[in-house]
Design a protein around this motif. Structure first.
Motif, PDB file in Angstrom:
ATOM      1  N   ILE C 270       0.849  -1.197   0.000  1.00 50.55           N
ATOM      2  CA  ILE C 270       0.000   0.000   0.000  1.00 50.55           C
ATOM      3  C   ILE C 270       0.885   1.247   0.000  1.00 50.55           C
ATOM      4  O   ILE C 270       0.644   2.204  -0.733  1.00 50.55           O
ATOM      5  CB  ILE C 270      -0.959  -0.013   1.208  1.00 50.55           C
ATOM      6  N   LYS C 275      -0.525   4.998  -4.341  1.00 51.29           N
ATOM      7  CA  LYS C 275      -0.538   6.304  -5.009  1.00 51.29           C
ATOM      8  C   LYS C 275      -0.602   6.180  -6.531  1.00 51.29           C
ATOM      9  O   LYS C 275      -1.109   7.080  -7.192  1.00 51.29           O
ATOM     10  CB  LYS C 275       0.653   7.159  -4.561  1.00 51.29           C
ATOM     11  N   GLN C 277      -2.076   3.400  -7.918  1.00 46.24           N
ATOM     12  CA  GLN C 277      -3.246   2.589  -8.249  1.00 46.24           C
ATOM     13  C   GLN C 277      -4.526   3.365  -7.906  1.00 46.24           C
ATOM     14  O   GLN C 277      -4.828   4.341  -8.580  1.00 46.24           O
ATOM     15  CB  GLN C 277      -3.175   1.226  -7.534  1.00 46.24           C
ATOM     16  N   ASN C 278      -5.230   2.998  -6.863  1.00 46.62           N
ATOM     17  CA  ASN C 278      -6.547   3.611  -6.646  1.00 46.62           C
ATOM     18  C   ASN C 278      -6.572   4.852  -5.765  1.00 46.62           C
ATOM     19  O   ASN C 278      -7.616   5.443  -5.568  1.00 46.62           O
ATOM     20  CB  ASN C 278      -7.504   2.568  -6.063  1.00 46.62           C
ATOM     21  N   ARG C 279      -5.454   5.249  -5.216  1.00 43.91           N
ATOM     22  CA  ARG C 279      -5.377   6.436  -4.342  1.00 43.91           C
ATOM     23  C   ARG C 279      -6.415   6.372  -3.219  1.00 43.91           C
ATOM     24  O   ARG C 279      -7.051   7.371  -2.870  1.00 43.91           O
ATOM     25  CB  ARG C 279      -5.574   7.721  -5.156  1.00 43.91           C
ATOM     26  N   ARG C 281      -5.877   6.077  -0.126  1.00 42.17           N
ATOM     27  CA  ARG C 281      -5.452   6.880   1.019  1.00 42.17           C
ATOM     28  C   ARG C 281      -5.784   8.362   0.832  1.00 42.17           C
ATOM     29  O   ARG C 281      -5.916   9.092   1.797  1.00 42.17           O
ATOM     30  CB  ARG C 281      -3.952   6.698   1.276  1.00 42.17           C
ATOM     31  N   ASP C 556      -8.529  -3.676  -3.954  1.00 44.16           N
ATOM     32  CA  ASP C 556      -8.375  -2.273  -4.312  1.00 44.16           C
ATOM     33  C   ASP C 556      -6.915  -1.851  -4.213  1.00 44.16           C
ATOM     34  O   ASP C 556      -6.579  -0.680  -4.350  1.00 44.16           O
ATOM     35  CB  ASP C 556      -9.294  -1.396  -3.477  1.00 44.16           C
ATOM     36  N   ILE C 557      -6.103  -2.829  -3.958  1.00 41.75           N
ATOM     37  CA  ILE C 557      -4.648  -2.670  -4.072  1.00 41.75           C
ATOM     38  C   ILE C 557      -4.177  -4.022  -4.592  1.00 41.75           C
ATOM     39  O   ILE C 557      -4.761  -5.046  -4.262  1.00 41.75           O
ATOM     40  CB  ILE C 557      -4.009  -2.336  -2.695  1.00 41.75           C
ATOM     41  N   GLU C 558      -3.175  -4.025  -5.445  1.00 42.72           N
ATOM     42  CA  GLU C 558      -2.685  -5.327  -5.906  1.00 42.72           C
ATOM     43  C   GLU C 558      -1.174  -5.292  -6.008  1.00 42.72           C
ATOM     44  O   GLU C 558      -0.577  -4.252  -6.249  1.00 42.72           O
ATOM     45  CB  GLU C 558      -3.297  -5.682  -7.258  1.00 42.72           C
TER      46      GLU C 558
END
Ligand code: SF4
Ligand code: SF4
Ligand code: SF4
Lengths: 130, 65, 716
Positions: C270, C275, C277-279, C281, C556-558
């Protein structure tokens, strides 16, 4: 404030710093419980890498509990009462300078006490202004 | 003619992966691009040139929601 | 009014002192039973069989509810229960997304069993206080609270007349009341609802977690299917648990190192990749709005269309400006995904709290897409305001949004008019009317009283009382099984139509989200492929609910090299992490296949539960046509090229045909496809052609309890 600085080229891999750190912090001589780590370079045997926190503070805002904080002397420290051992700080340290041990609930990180530098025989680690 | 995700797409001389993504409006970030069975790393998407007849798969990863 | 006065007004109805438990390998091995009709408080043991078959979380909830009610029970009967449980993994601090609470009850809107998965600290703190689950039956006479003190070891039921019902106040008051100091506030977790739960059938529960940086209790929602309505019907004002002393080993893991290792792998991933990928955070799930718009999947105007030129006004970049950045927004300790974004110091412009500045837990994708795009209101401040009020009133924002969008379409089509709406010009895009409607729903007056009953009941009312065409209403009213649809357009993805309409509780995307695999990647072209996806993914996701886990950190993170694996959609490395953390907690030795098997037991049990309540067969799995294709001329025309081409490819002669004729052809085809999908899915799941688990399936899974066998035998 003074923090631990390194000159890895002087390091001979004796590991005295790790023993001193774990003794100061956890009253045992166990390099796995040390906040400073000396690792032999796998490509260059006989040369060493020294990993220790530089108190940059990047781990402070990622901590959910405000356990990670800047102490009055300027060191980045963990408040064990607040810490829940989530290890986010470990994963988010750009220098990989926080460690874990299954017997200790909180992550292990440098508090800038200087114990390790006092036992280093070669001057590979020393205290200096940040 | 090339294939993008199993659908026909007009081939244009010199087109890159990035061009295809833009054309198809593939704006999602978690994708893997595979050209003729070979994965093309992200950093090559802007330079990688597609040939006529290529088979391009843009695999969107998220299983969503 | 000050807290002391409020507390002094409490009247003790019952108290049980208990020995503090210890969590061993993820379980305390007992649960807490409370009956509000006769003020019983007692302990129940957790059996090995329960752990083996039902695991925990949603599984425990289903099992308790099954035993508590009969097939005749209605949601408002005293025997209906609300069960809250996390699960064996719930409460570990080292792996992102491991603090979820699962809530099970009989739903007012569907009449069958409902499950919800929510964040907040309640579930884990309940376990650490000594209880694997909390089971509440009966109904109180006056407003009560339940208080569980996990450090001193007692449980009370108390009348509590003075505290607020609305959640943002209730959470604040109870947190302050039961915390010894500011530092102690994070050890208090509150479950509450709101006035809207009393006045509608779509009430939700808010689960609090104290945000030490902001100094306010934040809230996550168990929102679907009217769970909060049941809660208020039982006259529960709040449930409060207190436990201080959460540590890395409070969950009693068998092998802590295994969990730490898995957690560190994910934290690092993560840290490095979110940052690019799906942002999550930065903006949480709000990043999905622009993606869904680009892929024609964003519901616009009651799911008629899939995109809108003004959607940029609701993009994540816009919301990023509102979300306070750089704070660790996890809804349980250890979640470095930190998607629980918030808007600080938001000044409310309407309603009873007008003029006050509040911290709003806003806004997730479902909210933005629902009250925003689906109602064609592209105004971020309106979205935040609607979000605040739905939450604090205790109303499910998905059902609110889908109901409002339905009403707006009915208004525009002349099905209802100003006379019926009491003067509200409830057109698409009218944000003042939308907010007014939310206040009417919450406060139970005017047209809001009708809308608050949800789409299914509105269809009936509009047809029976206002003479509307029931067929059209059925085509455009976006609910299945009585639950309003969540915010994705499934028209062009057959697999997702199944993902929605076959889902046990109703059309919620938490069972399966297959649109990219199906519609974009075209990875699952055949019925068998789709059936396999509709076998695997709903089961895999069910497992999160058995264990107290969040779905988001799964995909949602890979990992950077996920695309190179055999089955990227499954995110194999994360599946390995889940195997590790389950084994690390429980000391068992499961494989990734066992994950599916564990879920399959509970999933089939829930399907059979639906059957028991009078549903659970094929006819309840058929969605309104708008889930499948264009109902109206405008919808067809908005994607004319796609639809024309499809018809041509299928060999239809569309030359000279009117749009209406083409709609009919497409409809015949698509409805038939959907039936074939059901055939394939039922077969893959080991069900009869009517969608009932076969005796063989039930035996294979070890859920062949006598009453189960008796029930399904009638349907073989
Ligand atoms: S632990 Fe890492 S992030 Fe934290 S202060 Fe030290 S070097 Fe910086
Ligand atoms: S392990 Fe402790 S110090 Fe580190 S982020 Fe978690 S709570 Fe903060
Ligand atoms: S990803 Fe978001 S919802 Fe899931 S646990 Fe983390 S903060 Fe909560």
């Amino acid at each position: 404030m003074k923090i631990v600085k390194t000159k890895p080229e002087l390091c001979n891999g004796c590991g005295a710093c790790m023993t001193a750190c774990s003794k100061t912090r956890y009253k045992v001589e166990d390099p796995q419980k040390s906040a400073i780590r000396v690792k032999e370079n796998s490509e260059k045997p006989g040369s060493y890498e020294i990993i220790v926190c530089n108190h940059c503070g990047e781990c402070i805002p990622v901590c959910n509990t405000e356990a990670m904080h800047r102490a009055r002397n300027g060191a980045v420290r963990i408040d064990d009462v607040k810490c829940v051992g989530c290890c986010i700080c470990v994963g988010f340290c750009p220098n990989n300078a926080i460690f874990t041990h299954p017997e200790i609930n909180e992550p292990i990180k440098c508090i800038a006490c200087g114990a390790c530098t006092r036992v280093c025989p070669t001057g590979a680690i020393y205290m200096e202004e940040k | 003619m090339i294939k993008v995700n199993k659908e026909d797409m007009e081939y244009q001389e010199g087109m890159t992966i990035e061009d295809i993504l833009r054309k198809k409006k593939y704006t999602f970030r978690m994708i893997t691009v595979i050209v003729n069975g070979r994965v093309i790393p992200k950093d090559q998407h802007s330079a990688y040139r597609i040939m006529d007849g290529d088979n391009v798969d843009v695999v969107h990863i998220m299983s969503g929601g | 009014m000050d807290l002391l006065e409020m507390k002094k007004a409490h009247k003790l109805l019952a108290r049980m002192d208990y020995e503090l438990g210890k969590v061993e390998k993820g379980y305390t091995n007992r649960t807490l039973y409370i009956n509000l009709s006769d003020n019983t408080i007692k302990t129940k043991p957790v059996t090995e069989q329960m752990k083996e078959i039902f695991i925990g979380g949603r599984g425990f909830g289903l099992w308790y509810l099954w035993n508590a009610i009969t097939e005749k029970t209605k949601w408002s009967d005293p025997e209906n229960e609300i069960i809250i449980s996390t699960g064996p993994i719930g409460g570990i601090t080292q792996y992102p997304g491991a603090g979820k609470s699962l809530v099970v009850t009989l739903s007012p809107t569907t009449g069958s069993v409902m499950d919800n998965n929510t964040g907040g600290y309640f579930g884990p703190l309940l376990k650490f206080a000594g209880w694997d689950a909390l089971e509440i039956q009966g109904k109180a006479e006056k407003d009560v609270i339940i208080y569980i003190d996990g450090n001193s070891g007692y449980v009370t039921i108390e009348e509590a007349p003075l505290e607020a019902v609305d959640s943002h106040l209730a959470a604040e008051q109870f947190t302050a009341m039961y915390a010894d100091s500011e530092e102690d506030k994070r050890n208090v977790a509150v479950v509450s609802s709101g006035r809207g739960a009393e006045n509608t059938l779509i009430g939700l529960l808010n689960f609090s977690f104290y945000d030490v940086k902001r100094g306010v209790p934040r809230m996550k929602q168990a929102a679907r299917g009217g769970t909060g309505t049941v809660f208020r019907d039982k006259k529960i004002k709040a449930i409060i648990v207190k436990y201080s002393g959460v540590k890395g080993d409070t969950n009693g893991p068998a092998d802590k190192q295994k969990i730490i290792d898995a957690g560190l792998r994910l934290h690092r991933e993560i840290y490095e990749l979110d940052k690019v990928q799906n942002r999550m955070r930065e903006v949480g799930t709000a990043h999905l709005t622009e993606i869904m718009n680009d892929y024609d999947l964003l519901p616009v105007m009651n799911f008629q269309y899939g995109s809108h030129q003004d959607a940029v006004k609701l993009s994540s970049d816009v919301f990023k400006e509102y979300f306070t950045q750089g704070l660790p927004d996890g809804c349980w300790y250890g979640c470095s995904m930190a998607c629980a974004k918030a808007v600080d110091n938001f000044e409310l412009k309407t309603g009873p709290y007008k003029g006050q500045k509040v911290c709003v837990d806003a806004a997730e994708y479902e909210t933005v897409a629902g009250v925003g795009a689906n109602c064609a209101i592209f105004d971020p401040e309106y979205v935040i305001e609607a979000n605040f009020y739905c939450d604090t009133y205790g109303m499910d924002i998905i059902s609110t949004a889908t109901s409002m969008a339905f009403v707006m379409e009915c208004y525009e089509r002349g099905i209802i008019n100003k006379e019926i709406t009491g003067g509200l010009e409830i057109k698409f895009g009218n944000k003042d009317a939308a907010l007014e409607l939310i206040h009417q729903m919450g406060n139970g007056y005017g047209f809001g009283k009708i809308v608050g009953q949800g789409v299914r009941r509105m269809k009936k009312i509009f047809a029976e009382e206002y003479g509307a065409d029931p067929n059209l209403l059925n085509d455009i009213g976006m609910e299945v099984k009585g639950l309003e649809c969540s915010q994705y357009v499934s028209k062009e993805s057959l697999a997702q139509q199944g993902g929605y309409a076959l889902a046990n509780k109703g059309p919620q995307h938490d069972e399966a989200w297959l649109i990219f695999m199906d519609m974009v990647n075209k990875q699952i072209p055949t019925f068998e492929d789709k059936a396999q996806a509709l076998f695997y993914f709903p089961l895999f996701r069910t497992w999160f609910g058995l264990n107290g886990l969040c779905k988001l950190p799964w995909n949602d993170i890979e990992p950077a090299d996920n695309g190179l694996t055999d089955e990227p959609a499954k995110v194999p490395e994360h599946v390995r992490n889940y195997v590790d953390i389950f084994n690390g907690v429980t000391g068992k030795n499961i494989t990734k296949e066992d994950i599916i098997l564990q879920s399959e037991r509970v999933y089939n049990f829930q399907r059979i539960f639906n059957l028991r309540m009078g549903y659970g067969t094929r006819k309840y799995d058929i969605p309104p046509y708008r889930f499948m294709g264009p109902v109206t001329k405008e919808e067809y025309e908005s994607r004319a090229e796609r639809y024309d081409n499809q018809l041509k490819e299928l060999g239809y002669d569309i030359e000279g045909k009117t749009v209406e004729e083409k709609i009919k052809m497409l409809r015949e085809y698509r409805e038939d496809q959907y039936q074939k999908l059901c055939d394939a899915v039922y077969k893959r799941r080991g069900w009869t052609p009517d969608g009932v688990p076969t005796l063989e399936t039930v035996k294979r899974l070890g859920i062949h309890f006598p009453d189960v066998v008796e029930l399904i035998s009638k349907h073989q």
